[in-house]
Design an enzyme around this catalytic site. Structure first.
Site, PDB file in Angstrom:
ATOM      1  N   ASP A 268       0.822  -1.215   0.000  1.00 14.45           N
ATOM      2  CA  ASP A 268       0.000   0.000   0.000  1.00 14.45           C
ATOM      3  C   ASP A 268       0.857   1.265   0.000  1.00 14.45           C
ATOM      4  O   ASP A 268       0.593   2.217  -0.732  1.00 14.45           O
ATOM      5  CB  ASP A 268      -0.904   0.025   1.238  1.00 14.45           C
ATOM      6  CG  ASP A 268      -1.725  -1.239   1.361  1.00 14.45           C
ATOM      7  OD1 ASP A 268      -1.751  -2.009   0.387  1.00 14.45           O
ATOM      8  OD2 ASP A 268      -2.325  -1.447   2.424  1.00 14.45           O
TER       9      ASP A 268
ATOM     10  N   SER B 280     -14.405  -2.645   6.921  1.00 12.30           N
ATOM     11  CA  SER B 280     -13.350  -3.599   7.259  1.00 12.30           C
ATOM     12  C   SER B 280     -12.166  -2.804   7.801  1.00 12.30           C
ATOM     13  O   SER B 280     -11.443  -2.169   7.043  1.00 12.30           O
ATOM     14  CB  SER B 280     -12.956  -4.349   5.993  1.00 12.30           C
ATOM     15  OG  SER B 280     -11.803  -5.100   6.227  1.00 12.30           O
TER      16      SER B 280
ATOM     17  N   LYS C 230      -8.815  -3.218   9.358  1.00 11.72           N
ATOM     18  CA  LYS C 230      -7.913  -4.338   9.623  1.00 11.72           C
ATOM     19  C   LYS C 230      -7.221  -4.256  10.983  1.00 11.72           C
ATOM     20  O   LYS C 230      -6.878  -5.273  11.557  1.00 11.72           O
ATOM     21  CB  LYS C 230      -6.919  -4.560   8.484  1.00 11.72           C
ATOM     22  CG  LYS C 230      -5.955  -3.431   8.165  1.00 11.72           C
ATOM     23  CD  LYS C 230      -5.083  -3.836   6.977  1.00 11.72           C
ATOM     24  CE  LYS C 230      -3.992  -2.826   6.674  1.00 11.72           C
ATOM     25  NZ  LYS C 230      -4.465  -1.524   6.192  1.00 11.72           N
TER      26      LYS C 230
HETATM   27  C1  GLA Z   1      -3.476  -4.624   3.442  1.00  8.40           C
HETATM   28  C2  GLA Z   1      -1.989  -4.546   3.760  1.00  8.40           C
HETATM   29  C3  GLA Z   1      -1.137  -4.851   2.524  1.00  8.40           C
HETATM   30  C4  GLA Z   1      -1.581  -6.123   1.833  1.00  8.40           C
HETATM   31  C5  GLA Z   1      -3.087  -6.132   1.644  1.00  8.40           C
HETATM   32  C6  GLA Z   1      -3.600  -7.441   1.098  1.00  8.40           C
HETATM   33  O1  GLA Z   1      -3.861  -3.608   2.590  1.00  8.40           O
HETATM   34  O2  GLA Z   1      -1.656  -3.286   4.275  1.00  8.40           O
HETATM   35  O3  GLA Z   1       0.223  -4.892   2.883  1.00  8.40           O
HETATM   36  O4  GLA Z   1      -1.159  -7.253   2.536  1.00  8.40           O
HETATM   37  O5  GLA Z   1      -3.789  -5.876   2.845  1.00  8.40           O
HETATM   38  O6  GLA Z   1      -3.061  -7.678  -0.141  1.00  8.40           O
END
Ligand code: GLA
Length: 496
Positions: A201, A247, A249
């Site tokens: 990202d 979502s 994370k």
């Molecule tokens: C998030 C993480 C990334 C990658 C994506 C899934 O965005 O920050 O580094 O792992 O999930 O591809």
């Protein structure tokens, strides 16, 4: 080097629309702090075309930056305080003091927006001091505005931490900022707020290029290759459709994102043990990666461990899929079984795999996760090959790229379990209405889906999603259904 400019014209497809955001931000900065900002910095979100959850196994990915971004206006002040506000008042204003250890109390279990800022500040400050650029960070005032939807898989958090890092470097006098360095610094930010993420990202936000997807490789060296689309613009669109499932994370990391990092790392270790191969202990847990295993295995087969075999081909990866089928059992492993098969004590296991980031699970799905990773890595290479070599027949190209995206989604859904029933609903509606390829994008478990749609079908797909999905909810929210295109990367804007 990070692009420095005194005009926003080259940064956006429709700069006139963006100009108002900049004018408003500068106006509000003056109102809030009494002076004009010295600099503005901007960093975009990204959408991933293909290659999810493989960056932390060190496989290449193919995202593109999008036009939506975070902009920060900054001004140096005397003293030792950092004042931070957001134009969106749902994000409350903060002030923190720069102490001898920089900044204390970065919350990693339930981080709020200020923790993301503090993490960018902390890594930038540490770098500035270690490099002897400053003895201590200057105090400053900052005002933030952003339009990357949060919790949608479009990397609002990466856009934010890249920008927080960039703002801190910039206001401390560092202007010649190496792109690669900025990526490396900002990747560690997300880890400070509790997510053991990969580097996709931040790399996309820093290296974005208008009209180009980015083929990003992490090994054998970090490299970003921008690639133009092989299809005539106007003959296809990328449509983003939100599943309306937020979502975040960071909030679910212990059972989702961080757990997946543990699972793929354990899969690499177990494959190495079963095939008697030694792997480098790199990666997010410093315990090796699935790519590292593939390289070590290839070298062991050839017999010359020093041979330069670190570029993996599609056949190499296909043989990894076979090894996964041969050596790892489907259906999940208990802790007892993993401990036993790895020849570790329970304490060693916990220490090596569970200590860095807490995770919770019933079973560890090593076969399924590893199979996703290797097959997805193959699909990325196939997608990139098509992008590089396709000529002429747009309809055919869209079909092949679309089918790779569809296969990627199936893998996320069934093997990696990073989809969501509402996401799957959107995907199936879009495909039935004429999308060539539809998949969940980014971390998943909700958020946005991406669709590669031939332009002739675009209206039909949108109408179907509105009628059969959004109208069944509370209607179509702003920005839930948007067309997007590849945008440019982060930039410093001085002297607007
Ligand atoms: C998030 C993480 C990334 C990658 C994506 C899934 O965005 O920050 O580094 O792992 O999930 O591809």
């Amino acid at each position: 080097m990070v692009h420095i400019t005194n005009s926003i014209t080259n940064l956006y497809e429709f700069p006139e629309v963006q100009k108002k955001r900049y004018d408003d931000l500068i106006g509000q900065f003056k109102y809030l702090y009494g002076f004009e900002p010295e600099y503005l910095v901007r960093a975009p979100g990204r959408v991933n075309l293909i290659g999810d959850h493989i960056d932390y196994s060190h496989f290449s990915v193919l995202p593109m930056a999008i036009e939506a971004d975070v902009i920060m206006a900054v001004r140096k002040i005397p003293g030792s305080k950092v004042y931070i506000s957001n134009t969106d008042e749902t994000y409350s204003s903060h002030c923190f003091t720069i102490g001898p250890r920089g900044v204390d109390n970065i919350e990693s279990t339930n981080p709020s927006w200020i923790d993301y800022f503090k993490s960018g500040f902390a890594v930038a400050r540490k770098y500035l001091i270690e490099e002897g650029i400053v003895n201590e960070s200057t105090a400053f005032q900052i005002l933030v505005t952003g339009n990357v939807p949060a919790g949608g898989g479009l990397s609002s958090s990466a856009a934010f931490v890249v920008n927080a890092t960039l703002a801190t470097l910039c206001i401390n006098g560092l202007k010649d900022i190496d792109n690669k360095k900025l990526v490396a610094l900002s990747v560690t930010c997300e880890q400070l707020v509790g997510v053991n993420s990969g580097g996709m990202d931040q790399a996309a936000s820093v290296y974005g290029k208008k009209g180009h997807a980015l083929f990003i490789s992490f090994k054998p060296i970090f490299r970003v290759e921008p690639q133009a689309f092989p299809i005539k613009s106007g003959s296809f669109v990328f449509l983003l459709a939100h599943s309306l499932v937020a979502s975040h994370k960071s909030k679910t990391a212990s059972t989702q994102y961080n757990l997946r990092v543990v699972e793929v790392t354990l899969a690499a270790q177990l494959l190495a043990r079963k095939t008697s191969v030694e792997i480098d202990l790199d990666g997010n847990l410093d315990m090796g990666t699935l790519r590292g295993f593939a390289v070590a295995y290839k070298k062991s087969m050839i017999g010359d461990k020093k041979a330069n075999l670190s570029e993996l081909t599609i056949p190499d990866l296909e043989s990894m899929v076979q090894l996964v089928d041969k050596h790892l059992s489907a259906g999940g492993y208990t802790v007892e079984r993993v401990v036993n098969e790895l020849g570790l004590t329970k304490v060693e296991f916990e220490d090596r795999f569970l200590a860095k980031f807490a995770v919770r699970f019933e079973k560890l799905m090593l076969h399924e996760r590893a199979k996703h990773v290797y097959t997805e890595a193959i699909r990325v290479l196939q997608f990139y090959n098509v992008m590089k070599t396709a000529k002429g027949n747009d309809e055919h190209t869209i079909k092949i790229l679309g089918s790779l995206m569809n296969a990627s989604h199936l893998s996320a859904q069934t093997l990696f379990e990073s989809s969501h029933p509402e996401v799957d609903k959107i995907i199936s509606i879009a495909r039935s209405a004429g999308s060539a390829g539809s998949r969940v994008t980014g971390a998943g478990w909700g958020g946005y889906t991406i669709h590669l749609v031939p332009s002739v079908n675009a209206q039909r797909v949108k109408s179907a999603l509105i009628a059969n999905f959004y109208s069944q909810k509370n209607g179509l929210p702003n920005d839930a259904l948007i067309e997007t295109s590849a945008g440019s990367g982060c930039a410093i804007i001085a002297g607007l």
